[in-house]
Design a protein around this motif. Structure first.
Motif, PDB file in Angstrom:
ATOM      1  N   HIS A  92       0.746  -1.190  -0.041  1.00 24.84           N
ATOM      2  CA  HIS A  92       0.062   0.039  -0.016  1.00 24.84           C
ATOM      3  C   HIS A  92       0.988   1.154   0.137  1.00 24.84           C
ATOM      4  O   HIS A  92       0.524   2.359  -0.576  1.00 24.84           O
ATOM      5  CB  HIS A  92      -0.811  -0.057   1.200  1.00 24.84           C
ATOM      6  N   SER A 148      -2.386  -6.345  15.867  1.00 26.22           N
ATOM      7  CA  SER A 148      -3.383  -5.534  15.445  1.00 26.22           C
ATOM      8  C   SER A 148      -2.980  -4.244  15.907  1.00 26.22           C
ATOM      9  O   SER A 148      -3.048  -2.927  15.231  1.00 26.22           O
ATOM     10  CB  SER A 148      -4.842  -5.935  15.835  1.00 26.22           C
ATOM     11  N   ALA A 149      -2.498  -3.820  17.294  1.00 25.99           N
ATOM     12  CA  ALA A 149      -2.204  -2.838  17.755  1.00 25.99           C
ATOM     13  C   ALA A 149      -1.150  -2.098  17.025  1.00 25.99           C
ATOM     14  O   ALA A 149      -0.774  -0.773  16.646  1.00 25.99           O
ATOM     15  CB  ALA A 149      -1.898  -3.006  19.217  1.00 25.99           C
ATOM     16  N   THR A 151      -0.312  -2.666  13.949  1.00 27.88           N
ATOM     17  CA  THR A 151      -0.684  -2.222  12.717  1.00 27.88           C
ATOM     18  C   THR A 151      -1.132  -0.824  12.756  1.00 27.88           C
ATOM     19  O   THR A 151      -1.193  -0.114  11.958  1.00 27.88           O
ATOM     20  CB  THR A 151      -1.460  -3.243  11.954  1.00 27.88           C
ATOM     21  N   GLN A 152      -2.234  -0.749  13.858  1.00 27.59           N
ATOM     22  CA  GLN A 152      -3.080   0.481  13.773  1.00 27.59           C
ATOM     23  C   GLN A 152      -1.848   1.674  13.930  1.00 27.59           C
ATOM     24  O   GLN A 152      -2.143   2.837  13.548  1.00 27.59           O
ATOM     25  CB  GLN A 152      -3.779   0.501  15.057  1.00 27.59           C
ATOM     26  N   ILE A 155      -0.205   2.397  10.587  1.00 30.83           N
ATOM     27  CA  ILE A 155      -1.256   3.154   9.703  1.00 30.83           C
ATOM     28  C   ILE A 155      -1.019   4.623  10.086  1.00 30.83           C
ATOM     29  O   ILE A 155      -1.149   5.590   9.212  1.00 30.83           O
ATOM     30  CB  ILE A 155      -2.554   2.394   9.662  1.00 30.83           C
ATOM     31  N   ALA A 156      -1.094   4.920  11.325  1.00 29.28           N
ATOM     32  CA  ALA A 156      -1.291   6.257  12.130  1.00 29.28           C
ATOM     33  C   ALA A 156       0.434   6.974  11.603  1.00 29.28           C
ATOM     34  O   ALA A 156       0.409   8.034  11.135  1.00 29.28           O
ATOM     35  CB  ALA A 156      -1.278   6.334  13.567  1.00 29.28           C
ATOM     36  N   GLN A 158       2.097   6.166   8.861  1.00 28.26           N
ATOM     37  CA  GLN A 158       1.904   6.664   7.392  1.00 28.26           C
ATOM     38  C   GLN A 158       1.165   7.671   7.242  1.00 28.26           C
ATOM     39  O   GLN A 158       1.438   8.402   6.392  1.00 28.26           O
ATOM     40  CB  GLN A 158       1.596   5.080   6.752  1.00 28.26           C
ATOM     41  N   ALA A 159       0.050   7.721   7.835  1.00 28.56           N
ATOM     42  CA  ALA A 159      -0.856   8.955   7.837  1.00 28.56           C
ATOM     43  C   ALA A 159      -0.047  10.182   7.850  1.00 28.56           C
ATOM     44  O   ALA A 159      -0.163  11.298   7.264  1.00 28.56           O
ATOM     45  CB  ALA A 159      -2.249   8.892   8.575  1.00 28.56           C
TER      46      ALA A 159
ATOM     47  N   ASP B  28      -5.791   8.139  14.398  1.00 32.70           N
ATOM     48  CA  ASP B  28      -5.159   9.431  14.416  1.00 32.70           C
ATOM     49  C   ASP B  28      -6.415  10.631  13.641  1.00 32.70           C
ATOM     50  O   ASP B  28      -7.099   9.787  12.858  1.00 32.70           O
ATOM     51  CB  ASP B  28      -3.917   9.408  13.462  1.00 32.70           C
ATOM     52  N   LEU B 119      -5.676   4.514   3.158  1.00 31.78           N
ATOM     53  CA  LEU B 119      -5.164   4.261   4.564  1.00 31.78           C
ATOM     54  C   LEU B 119      -6.313   4.385   5.467  1.00 31.78           C
ATOM     55  O   LEU B 119      -6.523   3.461   6.514  1.00 31.78           O
ATOM     56  CB  LEU B 119      -4.346   5.724   4.644  1.00 31.78           C
ATOM     57  N   ASP B 130      -9.107  -5.315  16.064  1.00 30.41           N
ATOM     58  CA  ASP B 130      -8.801  -4.640  17.415  1.00 30.41           C
ATOM     59  C   ASP B 130      -9.989  -4.823  18.539  1.00 30.41           C
ATOM     60  O   ASP B 130      -9.972  -4.998  19.519  1.00 30.41           O
ATOM     61  CB  ASP B 130      -8.498  -3.245  17.261  1.00 30.41           C
TER      62      ASP B 130
END
Lengths: 337, 337
Positions: A92, A148-149, A151-152, A155-156, A158-159, B28, B119, B130
């Motif tokens: 991604h 999963s934590a 990964t979250q 993602i934050a 990358q944002a 986020d 995203l 989660d």
């Protein structure tokens, strides 16, 4: 300690790659081909090749299980899962960053199109969860929560990274947070997830997670430095691509906030509209160096590497596992990884 | 039985929307705004609005918990999780399908850009996992496994759907499989996940999953029909967009494989290169009707609806819950949902 990571990688690949390949083979054939290409297992037509990455997270996760005294095989599922999340994020990210080259090959979206690459990323992310939940043990569920934590946070991160491209006022602290989220969180999870999945005592899991977080920062700083001063033939990425995309990497932000003549000139250059020329990019790299961003990042990388070594030294685990962790840390922060 | 689903939807929203909103608020801020826009909670600037969808999966999941005799509140987390997966899939599908309008508003990628929408989809998918793993009960882990398996099928269905756009030889059976994967799997999971999360007996879970699979097929067939003959003011999507994209929907494939003059003319039309004109699109719709695709799809939808009713009738659950399931089934297969 040989400063080499080949034995650890080989062991990890031996135990975890079959799990990884079996999982990917369960995907629909279209998605499996895109995933296999991205993972370096096949070419665009599906013919077997071998051009994979360094399997860093896979290796750390297997070592993590071994740190808890378990056989390498017992870390295989967790290792495969964390590697799948890493593969998802690269698939991604390459689309979002418009990156056309990875590991000396065209990126998956260039070969198969954006839709197929988005979908393959989605599939790998779900597959990671599937793998752990399919195991169903208490350890596997703990591993799934850890993943999963992480990964979250990834993602934050990358944002934030994408947001920073359009901002001229990024501070060192928020940039550090972005790197901790984008790179540190998954490396921290990789170092803890093997131990978690074999239900190791909490203090060991916590120490390994802290170790991985320091390692992650050291790795990101080294990677940022290589992205500016590394040899494209070694890194597999186009030269100066981070600067070209106006990425606010740590060395760049350190320079931009340095209150020096070079830092201010760099800010002007990056604030200009339109694409940056090759001359601009080389000047930007020089300005980061002159403003102290390069030296600062090298020092920070060493600082985090030292911190990781201290945690490692204070954490009880088999001596050979500690040595292998240490070799990996040295390898990934060296000049030519 | 009122042929109305408003009470069920209201109950479900009351118990599950707070869980959903709290979960999204943990993201986020950048990603939360994109997700909130997509979910119909805020406009592009983050100001509160109320333009949400029909909360179908949320409602089915809460009913599923109630079918097991549990209070609606005990289905809230599972319901929120399944709605998050649905939201993830729409976010990514809109990018892949290049769809610019959803629910009478520009799609999220049109407003925030493709990267932010990719995203946000990733974040919602992870958030779903989660949420369930955070609960940590045996029921929640079972629910997470159900959801990850359904998501994997959803992705396989979307991959097939994209592949079919470039193929002229799609058969009815593979098209049916695509619809079962893309729509049936998540609706089946929605109908089972509430019961799963309250640790209901396996026979009830299995029956509810089978019910949802039939409902899913009935829903997809109705949706395909609306996509061709529905009123864009009601559907919220541009007229004939499936045909414009050369989507191999079930009515279209039934017509294409009908061995009729109209079916062969339709095949010629869809095989032509270049974009289809408005006149082409209207002719294509007419040809599907003439070739029997419309009548076939209507009959199939009724067949799956009847099958769902039979399963519902044979499954022990509180009478009010059965009536609400039935109302929903009638509503979503009606002409103007």
């Amino acid at each position: 300690m040989t400063g080499d990571m080949s034995d650890s990688v080989q062991t990890a690949r031996q135990v975890a790659e079959p799990v990884l390949r079996e999982a990917v083979a369960r995907l629909d054939p279209l998605t499996a081909r895109v995933a296999g290409y991205h993972l370096g297992w096949n070419d665009a037509e599906g013919r077997p090749v071998r051009t994979g990455g360094k399997s860093l997270r896979l290796t750390l996760a297997v070592l993590s299980a071994r740190a808890a005294g378990a056989d390498a095989r017992r870390g295989a599922t967790a290792a495969a899962a964390v590697e799948l999340v890493h593969a998802f994020s690269l698939l991604h990210d390459d689309i979002m960053d418009d990156d056309r080259t990875r590991r000396h090959r065209p990126t998956a979206w260039v070969v198969f199109g954006r839709s197929a690459a988005i979908l393959a990323g989605d599939a790998l992310l779900v597959l990671a969860m599937d793998l752990l939940l399919g195991h169903g043990t208490r350890g596997a569920v703990g591993a799934a929560r850890c993943l999963s934590a992480a990964t979250q946070r990834l993602i934050a991160g990358q944002a934030a990274d994408l947001d920073f491209e359009h901002r001229q006022d990024v501070g060192v602290e928020e940039c550090r947070q972005m790197a901790a989220d984008k790179t540190g969180a998954l490396l921290s999870c990789a170092c803890a997830i093997g131990a978690l999945s074999v239900e190791a005592p909490q203090p060991l899991v916590t120490a390994l997670a802290a170790y991985g977080a320091e390692l992650g920062m050291a790795f990101q700083l080294s990677d940022d430095l290589l992205g500016i001063w590394g040899d494209p033939r070694t890194t597999g990425k186009p030269a100066l691509s981070d600067l070209r995309a106006r990425k606010k990497t740590l060395p760049a932000v350190a320079a931009l906030t340095s209150d020096t003549v070079a830092g201010r000139r760099l800010a002007e250059l990056l604030a200009s509209s339109g694409p940056l020329s090759e001359a601009d990019l080389h000047e930007a790299a020089q300005l980061i160096d002159q403003a102290g961003g390069r030296a600062w990042a090298e020092k920070q990388a060493q600082h985090h590497l030292d911190a990781s070594e201290r945690i490692l030294g204070g954490t009880p685990m088999p001596a050979d596992v500690r040595a292998e962790f240490s070799d990996i840390a040295r390898f990934i922060t060296s000049r030519d990884h």
